[in-house]
Design a protein around this motif. Structure first.
Motif, short mmCIF file in Angstrom:
data_model
loop_
_atom_site.label_atom_id
_atom_site.label_comp_id
_atom_site.label_asym_id
_atom_site.label_seq_id
_atom_site.Cartn_x
_atom_site.Cartn_y
_atom_site.Cartn_z
N THR A 275 9.05 6.41 6.63
CA THR A 275 7.85 6.18 5.81
C THR A 275 7.36 7.48 5.19
O THR A 275 6.77 7.46 4.11
CB THR A 275 6.74 5.53 6.65
N VAL A 288 0.08 3.81 -2.75
CA VAL A 288 -0.41 3.60 -1.38
C VAL A 288 -1.28 4.74 -0.87
O VAL A 288 -1.71 4.72 0.29
CB VAL A 288 0.78 3.39 -0.41
N PHE A 293 -1.34 2.14 4.71
CA PHE A 293 0.06 2.54 4.87
C PHE A 293 0.13 3.98 5.35
O PHE A 293 0.93 4.33 6.23
CB PHE A 293 0.81 2.38 3.55
N HIS A 297 1.58 5.46 8.91
CA HIS A 297 2.55 6.57 8.96
C HIS A 297 2.03 7.69 9.86
O HIS A 297 2.76 8.20 10.72
CB HIS A 297 2.80 7.09 7.55
N HIS A 350 1.12 -1.12 8.13
CA HIS A 350 2.00 -0.87 6.98
C HIS A 350 1.83 -1.97 5.94
O HIS A 350 1.70 -1.71 4.74
CB HIS A 350 3.47 -0.82 7.42
N GLY A 353 -1.57 -1.92 4.19
CA GLY A 353 -1.61 -0.87 3.17
C GLY A 353 -0.84 -1.24 1.92
O GLY A 353 -1.30 -0.96 0.80
N LEU A 354 0.32 -1.88 2.09
CA LEU A 354 1.09 -2.31 0.92
C LEU A 354 0.33 -3.35 0.10
O LEU A 354 0.53 -3.47 -1.11
CB LEU A 354 2.44 -2.87 1.37
#
Length: 380
Positions: A275, A288, A293, A297, A350, A353-354
């Protein structure tokens, strides 16, 4: 590990510890004596990155932020003193026959970490001093209404802030490099490559700071440079992961608690690295940035990576330090509850966030599309 009876400068060692401790106490003292928007006893409320101009007097009244600034300066002095002492000890206090080539990987990693501290701490300290001058002497370094630059603070902060991620992670790598060979019953695979990769991480990590700043409006050439360096730093990290796996391959692995934590670390840090490479791609980062996201990470690096290696180190070194074994049954309960809870918490971030869920927002309006399927589209 190098056969030295003591540190090169024992008094400097004590000074570094006590000034670091005093800096931490000063930070928490703001809970008692600091004054913020909420009145007396207010904690510093400017975020761990303390972006200007939020930290200027106009937006951060009272003394809580001042306690934060002074505590960071003092803790930085203590950290720098300890780093100088560690470097001097490793370079000049090795026992007879302990050449650099024979040094344990743990010592090599701590040598590189200490060297990185010497490069990373001065920009943070300089930024704190400039901020203090802004707040009390009207210097206007970061005051945008008086010709200052808020982006200047980001450069100073992230010039420390991104190497700091590797300063935190390399001790975790050091622990994994001690634990994995023992429980694989094999010597470390590719030891020279591991040392070279460590030095490579230390060198390249000083040139990746602005990949946190792709969206601030830097030039195209700056974006290209920092995108490329962010991808390059993944190469020595990948070498380390392959060498740890190579050490395990063909070994007689014993799945004791320290080894379980290191295996989970390998899997989770691999995802964190992948990521991270995604975030190094500037157009993707624009989509992002400041989303969950990035939160996912970050926590895969520091929790999935560092925290798991530190727990492994505690289970590994506690018997050597105390002469008593920790419970293997409780240790495995600890491991499985932590690894399951970690993935239940941070895997889903994740996807959030996307789908556009922003960070640094204390509440969210309904109907934004962040609570349904991953394929659902956020409303306009």
């Amino acid at each position: 590990m190098i056969g030295a009876r003591d540190m090169a400068f024992p008094r400097l060692n004590a000074f570094g510890f006590w000034i670091f401790l005093f800096g931490g106490i000063l930070l928490y003292f703001s809970y008692v004596a600091g004054e913020g928007l909420a009145g007396h006893g207010s904690a510093p409320d400017v975020g761990w990155f303390a972006y200007a101009p939020l930290t200027e007097r106009a937006f951060s009244r009272g003394t809580s932020t001042d306690y934060w600034i002074l505590s960071i300066i003092l803790a930085g002095i203590g950290t720098t003193a300890s780093a100088i002492n560690t470097i001097a000890t490793i370079i000049s206090m090795r026992c007879k026959g302990m050449t650099l080539g024979r040094m344990p990987l743990f010592v090599w990693l701590m040598l590189v970490v200490s060297s990185m501290v010497l490069f990373a701490m001065p920009p943070l300290t300089a930024g704190q001093i400039m901020l203090l001058l802004d707040r009390y002497l009207g210097a206007h370094f970061f005051d945008t209404q008086a010709g200052g630059s808020a982006v200047l603070w980001q450069h100073f902060f992230w010039l420390f802030g991104h190497p700091e991620v590797y300063i935190l992670m390399l001790p975790g790598f050091a622990c994994a490099s001690e634990i994995i060979p023992v429980f694989s019953r094999k010597p470390m695979f590719g030891r020279p490559a591991m040392i070279g990769a460590t030095i490579g991480i230390g060198m390249v990590s000083t040139s990746v700071w602005a990949h946190h700043m792709f969206s601030v409006g830097m030039s195209a050439s700056s974006n290209i440079f920092f995108a490329a360096s962010s991808m390059v730093v993944g190469i020595p990290t990948g070498i380390k992961i392959f060498n740890w796996l190579g050490t395990m391959y063909g070994g007689k692995i014993r799945f004791a608690t320290p080894m379980l934590f290191c295996i989970a670390f390998l899997f989770q840090f691999l995802i964190a690295g992948l990521t991270g490479i995604m975030l190094a791609v500037t157009p993707f980062d624009w989509q992002v940035t400041d989303s969950y996201f990035v939160v996912a990470h970050f926590h895969y690096v520091l929790l999935g990576g560092l925290m798991f290696t530190l727990f492994g180190a505690i289970y590994y070194w506690f018997p050597k330090a105390t002469g008593k074994m920790l419970s293997e049954t409780l240790g495995k309960w600890h491991f499985w509850l932590l690894v399951i809870g970690f993935h239940l918490t941070f895997d889903t971030l994740h996807f959030a966030g996307l789908m556009g869920m922003p960070r640094r927002v204390y509440t969210y309006a309904a109907g934004r599309g962040w609570m349904g399927s991953i394929w659902s589209q956020p409303s306009a």
